[in-house]
Enzyme design. Structure first.
Site, PDB file in Angstrom:
ATOM      1  N   HIS A 392       8.910  -5.432   2.036  1.00 13.64           N
ATOM      2  CA  HIS A 392       9.606  -4.726   2.931  1.00 13.64           C
ATOM      3  C   HIS A 392      11.248  -4.751   2.679  1.00 13.64           C
ATOM      4  O   HIS A 392      11.788  -5.865   2.265  1.00 13.64           O
ATOM      5  CB  HIS A 392       9.285  -5.345   4.431  1.00 13.64           C
ATOM      6  CG  HIS A 392       9.782  -4.833   5.611  1.00 13.64           C
ATOM      7  ND1 HIS A 392      11.107  -4.795   6.016  1.00 13.64           N
ATOM      8  CD2 HIS A 392       9.245  -4.143   6.504  1.00 13.64           C
ATOM      9  CE1 HIS A 392      11.438  -4.008   6.981  1.00 13.64           C
ATOM     10  NE2 HIS A 392      10.175  -3.724   7.340  1.00 13.64           N
ATOM     11  N   GLU A 405      12.099  -2.358  10.661  1.00 17.65           N
ATOM     12  CA  GLU A 405      12.645  -1.001  10.452  1.00 17.65           C
ATOM     13  C   GLU A 405      13.349  -0.237  11.675  1.00 17.65           C
ATOM     14  O   GLU A 405      13.764   0.678  11.249  1.00 17.65           O
ATOM     15  CB  GLU A 405      11.443  -0.600   9.821  1.00 17.65           C
ATOM     16  CG  GLU A 405      11.531   1.057   9.248  1.00 17.65           C
ATOM     17  CD  GLU A 405      10.108   1.344   8.413  1.00 17.65           C
ATOM     18  OE1 GLU A 405       9.554   0.699   7.452  1.00 17.65           O
ATOM     19  OE2 GLU A 405       9.435   2.170   8.614  1.00 17.65           O
ATOM     20  N   ARG A 408      16.561  -0.034  11.821  1.00 19.76           N
ATOM     21  CA  ARG A 408      17.365   1.524  11.000  1.00 19.76           C
ATOM     22  C   ARG A 408      16.802   2.756  11.739  1.00 19.76           C
ATOM     23  O   ARG A 408      17.816   3.781  11.907  1.00 19.76           O
ATOM     24  CB  ARG A 408      16.871   1.675   9.653  1.00 19.76           C
ATOM     25  CG  ARG A 408      17.751   0.604   8.625  1.00 19.76           C
ATOM     26  CD  ARG A 408      16.672   0.474   7.249  1.00 19.76           C
ATOM     27  NE  ARG A 408      15.700  -0.297   7.307  1.00 19.76           N
ATOM     28  CZ  ARG A 408      14.490   0.042   6.653  1.00 19.76           C
ATOM     29  NH1 ARG A 408      14.206   1.184   5.988  1.00 19.76           N
ATOM     30  NH2 ARG A 408      13.407  -0.898   6.851  1.00 19.76           N
ATOM     31  N   ARG A 429       9.413   2.624   2.556  1.00 16.60           N
ATOM     32  CA  ARG A 429       9.791   1.367   2.182  1.00 16.60           C
ATOM     33  C   ARG A 429       9.701   0.942   0.668  1.00 16.60           C
ATOM     34  O   ARG A 429      10.856   0.245   0.178  1.00 16.60           O
ATOM     35  CB  ARG A 429       8.673   0.273   2.776  1.00 16.60           C
ATOM     36  CG  ARG A 429       8.784   0.329   4.118  1.00 16.60           C
ATOM     37  CD  ARG A 429       7.709  -0.448   4.662  1.00 16.60           C
ATOM     38  NE  ARG A 429       7.858  -0.462   6.135  1.00 16.60           N
ATOM     39  CZ  ARG A 429       7.278  -1.015   7.008  1.00 16.60           C
ATOM     40  NH1 ARG A 429       6.170  -1.913   6.586  1.00 16.60           N
ATOM     41  NH2 ARG A 429       7.365  -1.326   8.218  1.00 16.60           N
ATOM     42  N   HIS A 531       5.561  -8.015   2.403  1.00 20.60           N
ATOM     43  CA  HIS A 531       5.222  -7.808   3.717  1.00 20.60           C
ATOM     44  C   HIS A 531       3.739  -7.332   3.957  1.00 20.60           C
ATOM     45  O   HIS A 531       3.028  -7.538   5.056  1.00 20.60           O
ATOM     46  CB  HIS A 531       6.072  -6.534   4.247  1.00 20.60           C
ATOM     47  CG  HIS A 531       5.801  -6.212   5.496  1.00 20.60           C
ATOM     48  ND1 HIS A 531       6.086  -7.158   6.960  1.00 20.60           N
ATOM     49  CD2 HIS A 531       5.521  -5.145   6.166  1.00 20.60           C
ATOM     50  CE1 HIS A 531       5.872  -6.479   7.625  1.00 20.60           C
ATOM     51  NE2 HIS A 531       5.631  -5.217   7.832  1.00 20.60           N
ATOM     52  N   HIS A 532       3.057  -6.543   3.236  1.00 19.71           N
ATOM     53  CA  HIS A 532       1.709  -6.060   3.494  1.00 19.71           C
ATOM     54  C   HIS A 532       1.126  -5.756   2.246  1.00 19.71           C
ATOM     55  O   HIS A 532       1.649  -5.653   1.083  1.00 19.71           O
ATOM     56  CB  HIS A 532       1.833  -4.726   4.085  1.00 19.71           C
ATOM     57  CG  HIS A 532       0.645  -4.001   4.665  1.00 19.71           C
ATOM     58  ND1 HIS A 532       0.320  -4.035   5.946  1.00 19.71           N
ATOM     59  CD2 HIS A 532      -0.451  -3.278   4.159  1.00 19.71           C
ATOM     60  CE1 HIS A 532      -1.081  -3.615   6.133  1.00 19.71           C
ATOM     61  NE2 HIS A 532      -1.249  -3.085   4.962  1.00 19.71           N
ATOM     62  N   ARG A 571       2.499   1.595   2.333  1.00 20.76           N
ATOM     63  CA  ARG A 571       2.160   1.914   3.981  1.00 20.76           C
ATOM     64  C   ARG A 571       3.376   2.133   4.796  1.00 20.76           C
ATOM     65  O   ARG A 571       4.344   1.681   4.466  1.00 20.76           O
ATOM     66  CB  ARG A 571       1.697   0.663   4.401  1.00 20.76           C
ATOM     67  CG  ARG A 571       1.191   0.662   6.048  1.00 20.76           C
ATOM     68  CD  ARG A 571       0.692  -0.286   6.525  1.00 20.76           C
ATOM     69  NE  ARG A 571       1.610  -1.463   6.819  1.00 20.76           N
ATOM     70  CZ  ARG A 571       2.296  -1.717   7.618  1.00 20.76           C
ATOM     71  NH1 ARG A 571       2.934  -0.654   8.429  1.00 20.76           N
ATOM     72  NH2 ARG A 571       3.111  -2.921   7.634  1.00 20.76           N
TER      73      ARG A 571
HETATM   74  O1  MEZ Z   1       4.544  -1.434  10.395  1.00 22.63           O
HETATM   75  C1  MEZ Z   1       5.381  -2.350  10.109  1.00 22.63           C
HETATM   76  O2  MEZ Z   1       5.386  -2.925   9.157  1.00 22.63           O
HETATM   77  C2  MEZ Z   1       6.750  -2.269  10.786  1.00 22.63           C
HETATM   78  C3  MEZ Z   1       6.993  -1.250  11.671  1.00 22.63           C
HETATM   79  C4  MEZ Z   1       7.620  -3.358  10.514  1.00 22.63           C
HETATM   80  C5  MEZ Z   1       8.894  -3.308  10.877  1.00 22.63           C
HETATM   81  O3  MEZ Z   1       9.722  -3.171  10.132  1.00 22.63           O
HETATM   82  O4  MEZ Z   1       9.205  -3.489  12.148  1.00 22.63           O
END
Ligand code: MEZ
Length: 601
Positions: A392, A405, A408, A429, A531-532, A571
């Site tokens: 992220h 996010e 932004r 991302r 992040h994921h 993602r």
């Molecule tokens: O889906 C996400 O990971 C997300 C929207 C994260 C974020 O930056 O808030």
């Protein structure tokens, strides 16, 4: 004189041994080290905390009821706290007191697993700032141990009480199944608890009421483009075309989905969230917990699944659990749903699949360590895309706090150390992170004005956490950031012109909802972080787990971040919650249908 039987002698010897061990432990540790010592000093007895039987269930229900009886609810204690950072009134909501305050081991602030407050709590050994240690599990016991263990029976066992777990549990329960929802951590919520942004959904009643035109087919295309074309197209079709129903489902449970913002990599405002831009995850988990409690669903914390059980045909028949207090036991079930989440908090696993990301901070909760992916592999599940770890772009400086996010999306711009923009802030991302990592400093700044701050209540949270710098002028802000003032002034002027003309010649940013204007200007220092994890267990459109032979494994289902294929190799922001709700519902319904089918046999 009464005769003492051998059994009684054994009991007395055991009691003496326990007493001596406790005395030894107390002697080894200063009275203040554990809460038991503190309590003893205040003449609180063991029974006052544990009740008459001294028995402790894995969810520590009686102990926590007694904590609340003496000290008050978290909400009541939270009201007494004057400081801004108020752990008793946090986004974790109503959790067990014993999550942080320990009776017989040093207390630990759970907040510090994700944040980094220099916070002391009673009977704590040391301030533990940034612990990203693996949440250890002991190796699964040998088969013969199974014979001696307690055995329970249910229709469906669900592994992991994050968003997907709760949604599966509620759906399966409402379809008539008896469900047990297990969570290895001391609190439920998983990564969903930390989800900041919102849930993406196309052509919803909320969008229609706001006059926003959107289309599931466009969401489908954008999800595949964002995933670099590596997604499973059938899963993406389901994700996107059932997203509007997912929002209806959440509203039916009592969720507030009344605000909408734009996420990166898309052409429509489709990220649904609570009013004022509040973080979506804590709100949803609170709603899920209430719905599970109202339905009397059996939810157990501190309960780690250490083995998935199968019969000789390969059909999944239950799980073996290691309870914090109850030890090993078996739950026989007609179906098992794996919703245990991903592994972005596991340094070793990330290092194995993506060595270059091993040292980056993770935005994940400490339990996102991925063991249940491999338990599934042991019973034949196929794993895909394991090396696809998402970075992220905006974590707060040196912390584990994710700067959403949506900051932004609400209008903030990204600035380098020259005081200049360097990327379209709303690109996907992977690209935004790559642009930041290509800067010599491998970090950047978000810059925003007063209107952006007001539109997103989460920014006030970042201010409280000390992550935001502010000034009455752009020049003043530049000085605090350490970037050339003349450049930052020129950059902000150029961006505001782009906002007025709705054209961004430099970076082709499509959506510029707010200009950067005072009276106050703000900046946040950001760095990319893990992040994921996009990879995991392969599933089909019925959320059935697919084997290495390409066939569904009977009785086995999965949903959410533990699975792979939905998001491809990247993602989109806001699609994770969609995944948990859409596929959580499908997994719950499919498992309940499977259970009914078995009853008919
Ligand atoms: O889906 C996400 O990971 C997300 C929207 C994260 C974020 O930056 O808030």
């Amino acid at each position: 004189m009464k005769t003492i039987k051998i059994g009684q002698v054994v009991v007395i010897i055991c009691a003496l041994l326990i007493g001596c061990t406790a005395a030894w432990a107390a002697g080894q540790n200063p009275q203040s080290a554990f809460l038991s010592g503190v309590h003893k000093k205040n003449q609180v007895s063991c029974n006052d905390c544990h009740g008459k039987t001294l028995a402790v269930d894995d969810s520590e229900t009686a102990v926590n009821t007694n904590c609340v009886g003496c000290h008050g609810t978290l909400e009541a204690i939270g009201k007494k706290t004057k400081e801004h950072i108020n752990p008793h009134n946090s986004h974790l909501g109503e959790i067990n007191c014993t999550t942080c305050h320990k009776g017989h081991t040093p207390s630990k602030s759970y907040c510090n697993y994700c944040h980094s407050y220099g916070m002391k709590i009673p009977a704590m050994d040391s301030v533990d700032h940034m612990n990203s240690k693996k949440w250890t599990q002991e190796s699964a016991p040998q088969k013969q141990d199974l014979k001696k263990q307690k055995v329970e029976t249910t229709d469906i066992v669900i592994i992991g009480a994050g968003g997907s777990g709760y949604v599966s549990a509620i759906t399966a329960h409402d379809a008539g199944a008896k469900v047990i929802l297990l969570e290895k951590m001391p609190i439920t919520g998983g990564n969903s608890m930390l989800a900041a942004g919102g849930i993406n959904a196309a052509d919803t009643r909320v969008q229609r009421a706001m006059g926003i035109k959107d289309d599931p087919a466009m969401m489908e295309q954008e999800t595949i483009k964002g995933g670099r074309g590596k997604n499973d197209p059938e899963l993406v079709k389901i994700l996107t075309h059932k997203s509007s129903e997912a929002v209806d489902f959440l509203i039916s449970l009592g969720a507030d989905m009344s605000d909408i913002v734009r996420s990166a990599g898309v052409h429509a405002d489709r990220t649904h969230r609570p009013v004022g831009g509040a973080a979506v995850g804590p709100h949803l988990v609170k709603v899920y917990k209430k719905n599970a409690a109202d339905r009397k669903i059996d939810v157990r914390v501190n309960s780690e699944v250490v083995r998935i059980l199968t019969d000789s045909s390969g059909q999944v028949t239950g799980v073996q659990v290691k309870g914090k207090h109850s030890g090993l036991y078996t739950i026989n079930a007609k179906a098992v749903i794996n919703t245990a989440g991903g592994f972005a908090a596991n340094n070793d696993l990330v290092g194995k699949y993506k060595p270059q990301f091993r040292e980056t901070a993770s935005s994940n909760q400490p339990g996102a360590t991925g063991e249940a992916i491999f338990l599934s592999e042991k019973v034949g599940a196929r794993l895909i895309d394991m090396e696809q770890v998402q970075i992220h772009p905006t974590m707060g400086g040196e912390t584990k706090v994710l700067i959403s996010e949506t900051v932004r999306g609400s209008g903030a711009i990204l600035i380098n150390y020259q005081g200049k923009r360097f990327v379209n802030e709303l690109t996907t991302r992977d690209k935004a992170s790559a642009a930041i990592l290509a800067l010599p400093e491998k970090s950047a700044f978000l810059v925003l004005g007063e209107d952006v701050r007001k539109s997103n209540v989460q920014i006030d949270g970042y201010i409280i956490l000390g992550l935001v710098q502010e000034s009455d002028s752009i020049e003043g802000l530049a000085a605090k950031m350490g970037v050339p003032a003349a450049n930052l002034v020129a950059t902000v002027n150029a961006y505001n012109k782009a906002f007025e003309t709705k054209k961004d010649p430099e970076f082709q940013r499509q959506d510029m909802p707010r200009k950067i204007a005072g009276p106050k200007y703000y900046s946040i220092w950001v760095k990319p972080g893990r992040h994921h994890t996009m990879g995991g267990i392969k599933i089909n459109t019925e959320a059935q787990v697919i084997s290495t032979q390409g066939k569904p494994i009977p009785g086995f289902f999965a949903a959410g971040e533990v699975t792979g294929g939905v998001h491809g190799w990247n993602r989109l922001g806001g699609n994770a919650i969609t995944d948990t709700v859409v596929f959580g519902r499908i997994a719950g319904a499919s498992a309940a249908k499977f259970v009914k089918g078995m009853a008919g046999k």
